[in-house]
Design an enzyme around this catalytic site. Structure first.
Site, PDB file in Angstrom:
ATOM      1  N   CYS A   1      63.467  40.339  34.460  1.00  0.00           N
ATOM      2  CA  CYS A   1      61.886  40.325  34.844  1.00  0.00           C
ATOM      3  C   CYS A   1      61.736  39.812  36.240  1.00  0.00           C
ATOM      4  O   CYS A   1      62.397  40.505  37.193  1.00  0.00           O
ATOM      5  CB  CYS A   1      61.063  39.327  33.713  1.00  0.00           C
ATOM      6  SG  CYS A   1      61.825  37.623  33.679  1.00  0.00           S
ATOM      7  N   ARG A   2      60.735  38.866  36.537  1.00  0.00           N
ATOM      8  CA  ARG A   2      60.899  38.620  37.754  1.00  0.00           C
ATOM      9  C   ARG A   2      61.745  37.238  38.156  1.00  0.00           C
ATOM     10  O   ARG A   2      62.333  36.939  39.183  1.00  0.00           O
ATOM     11  CB  ARG A   2      59.323  37.951  38.202  1.00  0.00           C
ATOM     12  CG  ARG A   2      59.052  36.925  38.892  1.00  0.00           C
ATOM     13  CD  ARG A   2      59.158  36.953  40.415  1.00  0.00           C
ATOM     14  NE  ARG A   2      58.452  35.769  41.247  1.00  0.00           N
ATOM     15  CZ  ARG A   2      57.111  35.720  41.369  1.00  0.00           C
ATOM     16  NH1 ARG A   2      56.295  36.724  41.218  1.00  0.00           N
ATOM     17  NH2 ARG A   2      56.741  34.766  42.246  1.00  0.00           N
ATOM     18  N   LYS A   3      61.816  36.283  37.233  1.00  0.00           N
ATOM     19  CA  LYS A   3      62.499  35.220  37.210  1.00  0.00           C
ATOM     20  C   LYS A   3      63.279  34.607  35.830  1.00  0.00           C
ATOM     21  O   LYS A   3      63.939  33.523  35.882  1.00  0.00           O
ATOM     22  CB  LYS A   3      61.669  33.786  37.883  1.00  0.00           C
ATOM     23  CG  LYS A   3      60.560  33.748  37.082  1.00  0.00           C
ATOM     24  CD  LYS A   3      59.726  32.623  37.803  1.00  0.00           C
ATOM     25  CE  LYS A   3      58.403  32.352  36.916  1.00  0.00           C
ATOM     26  NZ  LYS A   3      57.302  31.374  37.969  1.00  0.00           N
ATOM     27  N   GLY A   4      63.553  35.477  34.996  1.00  0.00           N
ATOM     28  CA  GLY A   4      64.445  35.166  33.979  1.00  0.00           C
ATOM     29  C   GLY A   4      63.499  34.545  32.747  1.00  0.00           C
ATOM     30  O   GLY A   4      64.143  34.094  31.871  1.00  0.00           O
ATOM     31  N   VAL A   5      62.175  34.663  32.768  1.00  0.00           N
ATOM     32  CA  VAL A   5      61.563  33.971  31.870  1.00  0.00           C
ATOM     33  C   VAL A   5      60.964  35.015  30.811  1.00  0.00           C
ATOM     34  O   VAL A   5      61.118  34.871  29.565  1.00  0.00           O
ATOM     35  CB  VAL A   5      60.079  33.343  32.422  1.00  0.00           C
ATOM     36  CG1 VAL A   5      59.322  32.724  31.293  1.00  0.00           C
ATOM     37  CG2 VAL A   5      60.746  32.122  33.145  1.00  0.00           C
ATOM     38  N   THR A   6      60.062  35.959  31.160  1.00  0.00           N
ATOM     39  CA  THR A   6      59.514  36.921  30.143  1.00  0.00           C
ATOM     40  C   THR A   6      60.767  37.903  29.493  1.00  0.00           C
ATOM     41  O   THR A   6      60.107  38.675  28.590  1.00  0.00           O
ATOM     42  CB  THR A   6      58.295  37.847  30.749  1.00  0.00           C
ATOM     43  OG1 THR A   6      58.723  38.411  31.843  1.00  0.00           O
ATOM     44  CG2 THR A   6      57.213  36.637  31.031  1.00  0.00           C
TER      45      THR A   6
ATOM     46  N   ARG B   1      53.729  46.159  38.462  1.00  0.00           N
ATOM     47  CA  ARG B   1      54.797  45.561  39.313  1.00  0.00           C
ATOM     48  C   ARG B   1      56.051  45.980  39.253  1.00  0.00           C
ATOM     49  O   ARG B   1      56.850  46.043  40.135  1.00  0.00           O
ATOM     50  CB  ARG B   1      54.850  44.078  38.614  1.00  0.00           C
ATOM     51  CG  ARG B   1      53.732  43.209  38.974  1.00  0.00           C
ATOM     52  CD  ARG B   1      53.570  41.683  38.052  1.00  0.00           C
ATOM     53  NE  ARG B   1      54.750  40.916  38.315  1.00  0.00           N
ATOM     54  CZ  ARG B   1      55.116  39.903  37.510  1.00  0.00           C
ATOM     55  NH1 ARG B   1      54.305  39.447  36.456  1.00  0.00           N
ATOM     56  NH2 ARG B   1      55.791  39.151  37.700  1.00  0.00           N
TER      57      ARG B   1
ATOM     58  N   SER C   1      66.955  37.744  38.066  1.00  0.00           N
ATOM     59  CA  SER C   1      66.063  38.810  37.765  1.00  0.00           C
ATOM     60  C   SER C   1      65.762  39.200  39.092  1.00  0.00           C
ATOM     61  O   SER C   1      66.352  39.280  39.998  1.00  0.00           O
ATOM     62  CB  SER C   1      64.989  38.342  36.908  1.00  0.00           C
ATOM     63  OG  SER C   1      65.564  38.233  35.632  1.00  0.00           O
TER      64      SER C   1
END
Length: 297
Positions: A248-253, A187, A275
């Protein structure tokens, strides 16, 4: 510089089991199930209602966010966060322990850990090994919903732990912060699509390094040792003595990067909350890097 004494970011399943057995759950110790799963896979709230750590409340990350934002998982306001966690019986004097039920051992729990920290709460820990290992080790579970007495929580946003689109854009020129992306390599490179996404290409922010969050965990779902984590940062030429932004993609991982650095003694990693999702939709095309065949990074 005076060495900061850091609150323990991890607690063991054994410690939590003994704390519950000793009757320590209450205003001074609260447990949260912060599970979230992709739509159509697992139902986090349903699973919580069927089986959870005794005394745990469900932390619904879909409720505790900025619902007015066009982006995926943006922080709520100070007042919104304070109200939400106050209803879970959490005050500024509560030690909060958060876990999730992901098969990896930890997925969303570090996001909840960071949310408490960014709103000024120091005494928060992730359950090392998660619910996966809680079950594996045979610790008690219940379907009994918790009904904590509401408490008063005062949230104060720590802007040093949060970065905006404008700040990350400015950083492309100033390079004051290192930038690390926690998504899977495909990704990040743009060779694999973003899951469950319409109109979102894969790729990464120009100049960012890649440290997939899964690599911070052992096969058994526990956080790797600080020594192993330091070696991982060094291998990616990430200097823990210098400022660092995680994305990351949305601030989670990305919060897994913050947790790993914290375990190495670095508590000041900032999260780019919007992100890649925000960056893809807002940033100039030349700041997006992708090996995607269609070239639409």
């Amino acid at each position: 510089m005076v060495q900061q004494v850091l609150y323990r970011a991890l607690v063991s399943t054994r410690w939590l089991a003994e704390s519950i057995r000793a009757g320590k759950l209450g205003p001074s110790l609260r447990v949260l199930d912060g599970s979230w799963y992709s739509p159509g896979t697992r139902d986090a709230r349903k699973e919580y209602l069927e089986c959870h750590v005794p005394g745990a409340s469900f932390f619904d990350i879909e409720e505790c966010k900025d619902k007015s934002s066009p982006y995926e998982m943006m922080l709520p306001s100070e007042a919104g966060f304070a109200d939400y966690v106050g209803h879970l019986g959490i005050s500024n004097d509560t030690h909060v322990v958060v876990y999730d039920g992901d098969h990896l051992g930890s997925y969303y729990a570090p996001r909840v850990w960071w949310m408490f920290r960014v709103f000024g709460h120091r005494t928060v820990s992730v359950l090392n090994g998660g619910f996966r290992n809680w079950l594996k080790e045979g610790h008690p579970v219940t379907s009994e919903p918790s009904r904590p007495e509401p408490a008063v929580f005062k949230a104060t946003l720590d802007r040093s732990l949060l970065k905006t689109y404008e700040q990350v854009l400015e950083n492309l020129e100033s390079k004051r912060f290192q930038l690390v992306d926690s998504r899977a390599q495909g990704r990040y490179l743009g060779t694999e699509p973003e899951p469950d996404a319409v109109g979102l290409g894969s790729g990464h922010i120009r100049g960012s390094a890649n440290m997939p969050f899964m690599d911070f965990l052992t096969e058994d779902g526990f956080e790797k040792s600080p020594e192993m984590l330091r070696a991982m940062f060094e291998a990616k030429q990430v200097d823990l003595a210098k400022p660092l932004i995680a994305t990351c993609r949305k601030g989670v991982t990305a919060c897994h990067i913050a947790l790993a650095a914290y375990l190495c003694g670095k508590p000041d990693v900032a999260i780019y909350d919007g992100s890649w999702f925000e960056w893809f939709h807002r940033a100039p095309p030349e700041t997006r890097v992708s090996q995607a065949k269609d070239g639409k990074a």
